[in-house]
Scaffold this motif. Structure first.
Motif, PDB file in Angstrom:
ATOM      1  N   HIS A 159       0.834  -1.201   0.000  1.00 18.41           N
ATOM      2  CA  HIS A 159       0.000   0.000   0.000  1.00 18.41           C
ATOM      3  C   HIS A 159       0.876   1.262   0.000  1.00 18.41           C
ATOM      4  O   HIS A 159       0.616   2.206  -0.755  1.00 18.41           O
ATOM      5  N   ILE A 205       1.064   4.247  -2.874  1.00 19.12           N
ATOM      6  CA  ILE A 205       0.858   5.661  -2.558  1.00 19.12           C
ATOM      7  C   ILE A 205       2.039   6.488  -3.054  1.00 19.12           C
ATOM      8  O   ILE A 205       1.861   7.548  -3.662  1.00 19.12           O
ATOM      9  N   GLU A 245       1.925   9.554  -5.768  1.00 19.39           N
ATOM     10  CA  GLU A 245       2.450  10.885  -5.456  1.00 19.39           C
ATOM     11  C   GLU A 245       3.499  11.306  -6.488  1.00 19.39           C
ATOM     12  O   GLU A 245       3.516  12.454  -6.924  1.00 19.39           O
TER      13      GLU A 245
END
Length: 81
Positions: A46, A50, A54
């Motif tokens: 996870h 992320i 980003e």
């Protein structure tokens, strides 16, 4: 040897019952450790996802800025401004 309090409460727990409960607790603890490892792996995946999102966002921000600047320069050249 049972005490007077044991006789009054009517509850006696044998060593075998205690041992069985310890084994059951050990089994449950093992299952929890296995599940924890799965959760930690999922959490790591996870976090990587992320970070990837980003990075993509900031790349797109830079690309958008360059395109906007380039578009403004082209419009300025065409209009003579």
């Amino acid at each position: 040897m049972p005490t007077d309090d044991d006789r009054r409460s009517g509850v006696t727990v044998s060593n075998r019952e205690i041992y069985d409960q310890v084994l059951a607790t050990k089994g449950l603890t093992s299952k929890l450790v296995d599940k924890l490892e799965v959760v930690e792996k999922r959490d790591t995946d996870h976090e990587a996802r992320i970070r990837s999102l980003e990075q993509w966002r900031w790349t797109m921000t830079g690309v958008t800025a360059v395109i906007s600047w380039g578009g403004a320069a082209i419009v300025a050249a065409i209009t003579g401004g």
